[in-house]
Design an enzyme around this catalytic site. Structure first.
Site, short mmCIF file in Angstrom:
data_model
loop_
_atom_site.label_atom_id
_atom_site.label_comp_id
_atom_site.label_asym_id
_atom_site.label_seq_id
_atom_site.Cartn_x
_atom_site.Cartn_y
_atom_site.Cartn_z
N SER A 1 27.23 29.46 19.55
CA SER A 1 26.13 30.42 19.58
C SER A 1 26.66 31.78 20.05
O SER A 1 27.54 32.34 19.41
CB SER A 1 25.01 29.88 20.48
OG SER A 1 23.85 30.64 20.32
N HIS B 1 24.38 29.13 14.08
CA HIS B 1 23.06 28.58 13.73
C HIS B 1 22.74 28.81 12.24
O HIS B 1 21.61 29.11 11.88
CB HIS B 1 21.95 29.22 14.57
CG HIS B 1 22.17 29.16 16.05
ND1 HIS B 1 22.20 27.98 16.75
CD2 HIS B 1 22.39 30.16 16.96
CE1 HIS B 1 22.41 28.23 18.02
NE2 HIS B 1 22.54 29.55 18.18
#
Length: 410
Positions: free
Chosen positions: A149, A184
């Site tokens: 992330s 993501h």
């Protein structure tokens, strides 16, 4: 003779000096491992393996989450599970002569893992504290850099982030890797924005990772992709004749080293709903035990659960579980549960993979006791049948050991 000896000694000294200089000038291998989602146990093990050390020092940087204690606690849990000492670099600190400097901590690690959160805030703090410079030194020194992330986006030239209010936007990273990046990527909106920014030439070509997939780079070059299941992947995304091309990279699915081999257990494919079987109360096979168990749950006869559980669960459960009424909707869900696969190991412990509606797959363990297959507990198997099978392979020995511990005559 003396002149010859002098030149021989001089030549030897020059050769040794050249060799030492050549060794000292050798550049350490630069390794970066990134993944799309937040940290997890398997990726932590993968990073530990990359160090090629039996007891590596790995430091966690939770800066992006404001040194969130919950994230630190989960990191400590992973380290404990893997037999590693936990190291954490906090930035919310006050000056203290007993504190180690950021440099003393980071440059004495074998690997550094950066957690998720707000990428922009994290980079701002790092620059203010000089941590960005220390991470560059760590990379040059051969210390492995990693993260997911925010912890993956930070290493690239640029990428898509939710660090600003309202809309997803492009942010600049530290450019340790000369590409753009999108973590993501399994998120539909993030994927669309990333592809759109590449098409508009706002950012260049780069790499995108689904939440459970990661990419290894060495010396700025792609090496391999690893994933936790068969539906999470990584991609190289580029522009070709004004068309965005997202090329799926071949992926190696990670399995723990001590997991069962696929040759060690029996696999039975089922793929039927519970309602396709007649109501039974029979535990002579793992499948029958599972069907019996679901029918009892659907009928609300919870007091009968105990009769279908192994001694391990009986000892941890209450003496009496009252019956409850089950509404039609709940019963329909139970009856429409799909039984996918059955795995049997040593004719002693089995796993039944099932799925209710569109939820993840569940793995039910059944243990053979006095000739009957009895319920031994439920696990979240994973997002796919394959991931659930991997869970069985990795958990069955531990599960069997725990059950035997509470059943001395086994």
């Amino acid at each position: 003779m003396k002149k010859t000896l002098f030149f021989f000694i001089l030549a030897s000294i020059c050769q040794i000096t050249f060799s030492q200089n050549n060794t000292n000038s050798k550049i350490a291998e630069q390794t970066i491992f990134v993944y799309g989602g937040n940290k997890n146990l398997k990726f932590t093990q993968y990073i530990a393996d990359l160090t090629q050390k039996s007891n590596p020092k790995i430091c966690f940087l939770p800066t992006a989450s404001a040194d969130n204690e919950s994230n630190i606690k989960s990191w400590n849990h992973y380290c404990k599970k893997l037999g590693l000492k936990s190291y954490v670099l906090r930035v919310w600190v006050a000056s203290n002569k007993d504190n180690k400097s950021f440099e003393d901590i980071l440059l004495n690690m074998d690997a550094i893992v950066v957690g998720g959160g707000n990428t922009l805030n994290m980079l701002g703090i790092w620059r203010a504290q000089g941590i960005d410079t220390l991470l560059q030194k760590a990379l040059n020194k051969g210390i492995i850099l990693s993260g997911g992330s925010a912890g993956s986006l930070c290493w690239f030239d640029s990428g898509i982030s939710d660090s600003r209010p309202v809309n997803l936007s492009v942010i600049n990273g530290m450019s340790f890797l000369p590409f753009s990046h999108c973590p993501h990527y399994s998120d539909k909106r993030k994927k669309e924005i990333y592809n759109e920014q590449i098409k508009n030439k706002t950012i260049g070509a780069g790499y995108a990772c689904d939440d459970k997939s990661g990419i290894l780079f060495r010396n700025g070059k792609y090496i391999e992709t690893v994933s936790l299941n068969d539906i999470n992947h990584s991609y190289y995304v580029s522009l070709n004749k004004n068309i965005v091309q997202s090329s799926k990279l071949p992926s190696r699915i990670l399995v723990n080293k001590d997991a069962l081999s696929v040759k060690d257990y029996q696999t039975i494919d089922i793929n039927k709903k519970v309602k396709e079987y007649a109501e039974i109360n029979n535990q002579d096979s793992p499948l029958n035990a599972f069907i019996s168990f679901r029918y009892i749950k659907a009928n609300g006869q919870q007091s009968k659960y105990k009769a279908l559980t192994c001694s391990f669960l009986q000892k941890s459960s209450k003496d009496a579980i009252p019956d409850i009424e089950v509404d039609v909707k709940t019963r329909d869900k139970e009856m429409n549960t799909i039984v996918n696969k059955v795995f049997i190991y040593n004719d002693l412990i089995a796993g039944v993979v099932s799925q209710m509606s569109d939820r993840d797959y569940y793995l039910w363990f059944f243990y053979k006791e006095d000739g009957k297959w009895l319920n031994a507990g439920e696990y979240l198997g994973g997002a796919t049948k394959l991931e659930s099978e991997i869970t069985f392979r990795e958990e069955v020995k531990m599960h069997l050991k725990r059950i035997k511990k509470t059943t001395p005559n086994r």
